[in-house]
Design a protein around this motif. Structure first.
Motif, PDB file in Angstrom:
ATOM      1  N   LYS A 153      -7.943  19.964 -18.303  1.00 29.39           N
ATOM      2  CA  LYS A 153      -7.533  20.769 -17.144  1.00 29.39           C
ATOM      3  C   LYS A 153      -7.695  19.980 -15.850  1.00 29.39           C
ATOM      4  CE  LYS A 153      -8.788  25.220 -19.229  1.00 29.39           C
ATOM      5  NZ  LYS A 153      -9.687  26.405 -19.120  1.00 29.39           N
ATOM      6  N   GLU A 154      -8.817  19.280 -15.736  1.00 30.14           N
ATOM      7  CA  GLU A 154      -9.064  18.502 -14.525  1.00 30.14           C
ATOM      8  C   GLU A 154      -8.012  17.412 -14.348  1.00 30.14           C
ATOM      9  OE1 GLU A 154     -12.561  15.649 -12.576  1.00 30.14           O
ATOM     10  OE2 GLU A 154     -12.899  16.704 -14.485  1.00 30.14           O
ATOM     11  N   ILE A 155      -7.663  16.730 -15.427  1.00 30.30           N
ATOM     12  CA  ILE A 155      -6.665  15.652 -15.337  1.00 30.30           C
ATOM     13  C   ILE A 155      -5.312  16.208 -14.927  1.00 30.30           C
ATOM     14  CG2 ILE A 155      -5.370  13.977 -16.709  1.00 30.30           C
ATOM     15  CD1 ILE A 155      -7.940  13.501 -18.319  1.00 30.30           C
ATOM     16  N   ARG A 156      -4.919  17.320 -15.507  1.00 26.66           N
ATOM     17  CA  ARG A 156      -3.615  17.901 -15.171  1.00 26.66           C
ATOM     18  C   ARG A 156      -3.562  18.330 -13.704  1.00 26.66           C
ATOM     19  NH1 ARG A 156      -0.411  18.643 -19.531  1.00 26.66           N
ATOM     20  NH2 ARG A 156      -1.409  18.523 -21.588  1.00 26.66           N
ATOM     21  N   ASN A 157      -4.632  18.905 -13.216  1.00 27.14           N
ATOM     22  CA  ASN A 157      -4.667  19.291 -11.799  1.00 27.14           C
ATOM     23  C   ASN A 157      -4.610  18.061 -10.895  1.00 27.14           C
ATOM     24  OD1 ASN A 157      -4.836  22.029 -12.433  1.00 27.14           O
ATOM     25  ND2 ASN A 157      -7.081  22.001 -12.488  1.00 27.14           N
ATOM     26  N   LYS A 158      -5.345  17.008 -11.272  1.00 31.25           N
ATOM     27  CA  LYS A 158      -5.340  15.780 -10.477  1.00 31.25           C
ATOM     28  C   LYS A 158      -3.952  15.144 -10.460  1.00 31.25           C
ATOM     29  CE  LYS A 158      -9.792  15.258  -9.361  1.00 31.25           C
ATOM     30  NZ  LYS A 158     -10.285  15.090  -7.971  1.00 31.25           N
ATOM     31  N   VAL A 159      -3.298  15.133 -11.605  1.00 32.32           N
ATOM     32  CA  VAL A 159      -1.961  14.536 -11.691  1.00 32.32           C
ATOM     33  C   VAL A 159      -0.971  15.323 -10.836  1.00 32.32           C
ATOM     34  CG1 VAL A 159      -0.021  14.101 -13.246  1.00 32.32           C
ATOM     35  CG2 VAL A 159      -2.328  13.480 -13.946  1.00 32.32           C
ATOM     36  N   PHE A 160      -1.061  16.646 -10.878  1.00 34.95           N
ATOM     37  CA  PHE A 160      -0.157  17.473 -10.071  1.00 34.95           C
ATOM     38  C   PHE A 160      -0.361  17.203  -8.579  1.00 34.95           C
ATOM     39  CE2 PHE A 160       0.664  21.415  -7.715  1.00 34.95           C
ATOM     40  CZ  PHE A 160       2.005  21.615  -8.025  1.00 34.95           C
ATOM     41  N   GLU A 161      -1.610  17.196  -8.134  1.00 34.66           N
ATOM     42  CA  GLU A 161      -1.892  16.938  -6.717  1.00 34.66           C
ATOM     43  C   GLU A 161      -1.467  15.525  -6.322  1.00 34.66           C
ATOM     44  OE1 GLU A 161      -6.030  17.640  -6.326  1.00 34.66           O
ATOM     45  OE2 GLU A 161      -5.886  19.823  -6.617  1.00 34.66           O
ATOM     46  N   TRP A 162      -1.674  14.564  -7.201  1.00 40.26           N
ATOM     47  CA  TRP A 162      -1.311  13.179  -6.886  1.00 40.26           C
ATOM     48  C   TRP A 162       0.199  13.031  -6.744  1.00 40.26           C
ATOM     49  CZ3 TRP A 162       1.515   9.297  -9.248  1.00 40.26           C
ATOM     50  CH2 TRP A 162       1.314   8.003  -8.755  1.00 40.26           C
ATOM     51  N   ASP A 175      -8.321   6.117 -10.721  1.00 36.86           N
ATOM     52  CA  ASP A 175      -9.347   7.104 -11.072  1.00 36.86           C
ATOM     53  C   ASP A 175      -8.829   8.077 -12.134  1.00 36.86           C
ATOM     54  OD1 ASP A 175     -11.003   5.908  -9.238  1.00 36.86           O
ATOM     55  OD2 ASP A 175     -10.533   7.337  -7.622  1.00 36.86           O
ATOM     56  N   ILE A 176      -7.574   8.486 -11.983  1.00 37.44           N
ATOM     57  CA  ILE A 176      -6.982   9.404 -12.971  1.00 37.44           C
ATOM     58  C   ILE A 176      -6.884   8.725 -14.335  1.00 37.44           C
ATOM     59  CG2 ILE A 176      -4.866  10.625 -13.606  1.00 37.44           C
ATOM     60  CD1 ILE A 176      -4.427  11.163 -10.616  1.00 37.44           C
ATOM     61  N   ASN A 177      -6.463   7.471 -14.351  1.00 39.10           N
ATOM     62  CA  ASN A 177      -6.339   6.753 -15.627  1.00 39.10           C
ATOM     63  C   ASN A 177      -7.701   6.540 -16.288  1.00 39.10           C
ATOM     64  OD1 ASN A 177      -3.548   6.588 -15.564  1.00 39.10           O
ATOM     65  ND2 ASN A 177      -3.532   4.605 -14.527  1.00 39.10           N
ATOM     66  N   ASP A 178      -8.742   6.382 -15.486  1.00 35.54           N
ATOM     67  CA  ASP A 178     -10.089   6.275 -16.057  1.00 35.54           C
ATOM     68  C   ASP A 178     -10.483   7.577 -16.753  1.00 35.54           C
ATOM     69  OD1 ASP A 178     -10.307   3.692 -15.157  1.00 35.54           O
ATOM     70  OD2 ASP A 178     -11.406   4.233 -13.325  1.00 35.54           O
ATOM     71  N   LYS A 179     -10.129   8.695 -16.135  1.00 39.41           N
ATOM     72  CA  LYS A 179     -10.412   9.990 -16.765  1.00 39.41           C
ATOM     73  C   LYS A 179      -9.591  10.170 -18.041  1.00 39.41           C
ATOM     74  CE  LYS A 179     -11.693  12.411 -12.494  1.00 39.41           C
ATOM     75  NZ  LYS A 179     -13.098  12.672 -12.891  1.00 39.41           N
ATOM     76  N   VAL A 180      -8.346   9.702 -18.003  1.00 42.73           N
ATOM     77  CA  VAL A 180      -7.499   9.795 -19.198  1.00 42.73           C
ATOM     78  C   VAL A 180      -8.086   8.961 -20.335  1.00 42.73           C
ATOM     79  CG1 VAL A 180      -5.225   9.209 -20.138  1.00 42.73           C
ATOM     80  CG2 VAL A 180      -5.397  10.316 -17.910  1.00 42.73           C
TER      81      VAL A 180
END
Length: 234
Positions: free
Chosen positions: A160-169, A202-207
């Motif tokens: 959920k966190e990754i999807r929200n981050k990707v949308f905002e990015w 940062d997003i890719n690190d979470k992925v």
């Protein structure tokens, strides 16, 4: 003196010729090369050994072939048992999985026509989704405890966190791209790009962390700057 020695020499020679050494050497004859001689005996022994080696090699090859045939027969029998009863003994006619699927579908249709699906237990009732029969019992118990307490597994929360981050990015990238296309300062675009690239890392690190803990088959791909910019250019 010389005459006396000359007279004695013949007698000494005759004595030497009649000595035991001369008799022994005269009795020694050269090795015979007849039919039964040592040379031919060696040749015959080598030929017999080569014949024995050839025979042992042929017997070992026959034994290996017999074992291979047995193994192939066992493998064929196992593969034949995996097929539906309608296709057993006809493996040469099975060209793909579609043939097997067709047999399964025919069975389902025959069962439906015979009414075997009419009186199933739980018909017309909602499914019980409190337990997952395909999950490990320990994991299933853990998931139910988390669900009752309003929590979720770590990989679910991280997803959920990754999807929200990707949308905002992506929203921020689109705004920066629109501002650039409207003719704003190029330096601001470069600054925004640097900031967006840092957020992308940062997003890719979470992925990457998500892919390590998520169950198999639920992995996701990271973001690529060039691909995201190309989407905006289209």
């Amino acid at each position: 003196m010389a005459t006396r020695l000359a007279r004695k020499l013949p007698s000494s020679f005759s004595a030497f010729s009649s000595s035991p050494i001369t008799k022994l050497t005269s009795g020694i004859s050269p090795p015979s090369m007849s039919h039964g001689g040592p040379g031919l005996r060696c040749a015959s022994s080598s030929s017999s050994s080569s014949t024995t080696t050839t025979g042992s090699n042929s017997s070992s090859s026959k034994r290996e072939k017999k074992i291979t045939d047995r193994l192939s027969a066992v493998i064929d029998a196992v593969n034949d048992r995996k097929l539906p009863t309608e296709l057993r003994g006809q493996r040469n006619k099975v060209r793909s999985e579609t043939d097997i699927i067709n047999v399964v579908e025919q069975r389902i249709w025959h069962s439906m026509e015979e009414g075997q699906f009419e009186n199933l237990a739980g018909k017309g009732k909602p499914l019980n989704l409190n337990t997952n029969p395909h999950a490990d019992p320990a994991e299933d118990t853990l998931y139910r405890i988390l669900s009752k307490n309003g929590c979720a597994p770590e990989w679910v929360e991280l997803n959920k966190e990754i999807r929200n981050k990707v949308f905002e990015w992506r929203v921020a990238l689109k705004k920066a791209w629109t501002s650039k296309c409207n003719g704003n300062d190029e330096e601001k675009w470069i600054e925004r790009c640097e900031s967006l690239k840092k957020q992308l890392r940062d997003i890719n690190d979470k992925v990457f962390r998500y892919n390590l803990i998520v169950p198999f088959g639920r992995q996701m791909f990271g973001l690529k700057w060039e691909k995201e910019v190309a989407r905006l250019e289209e």
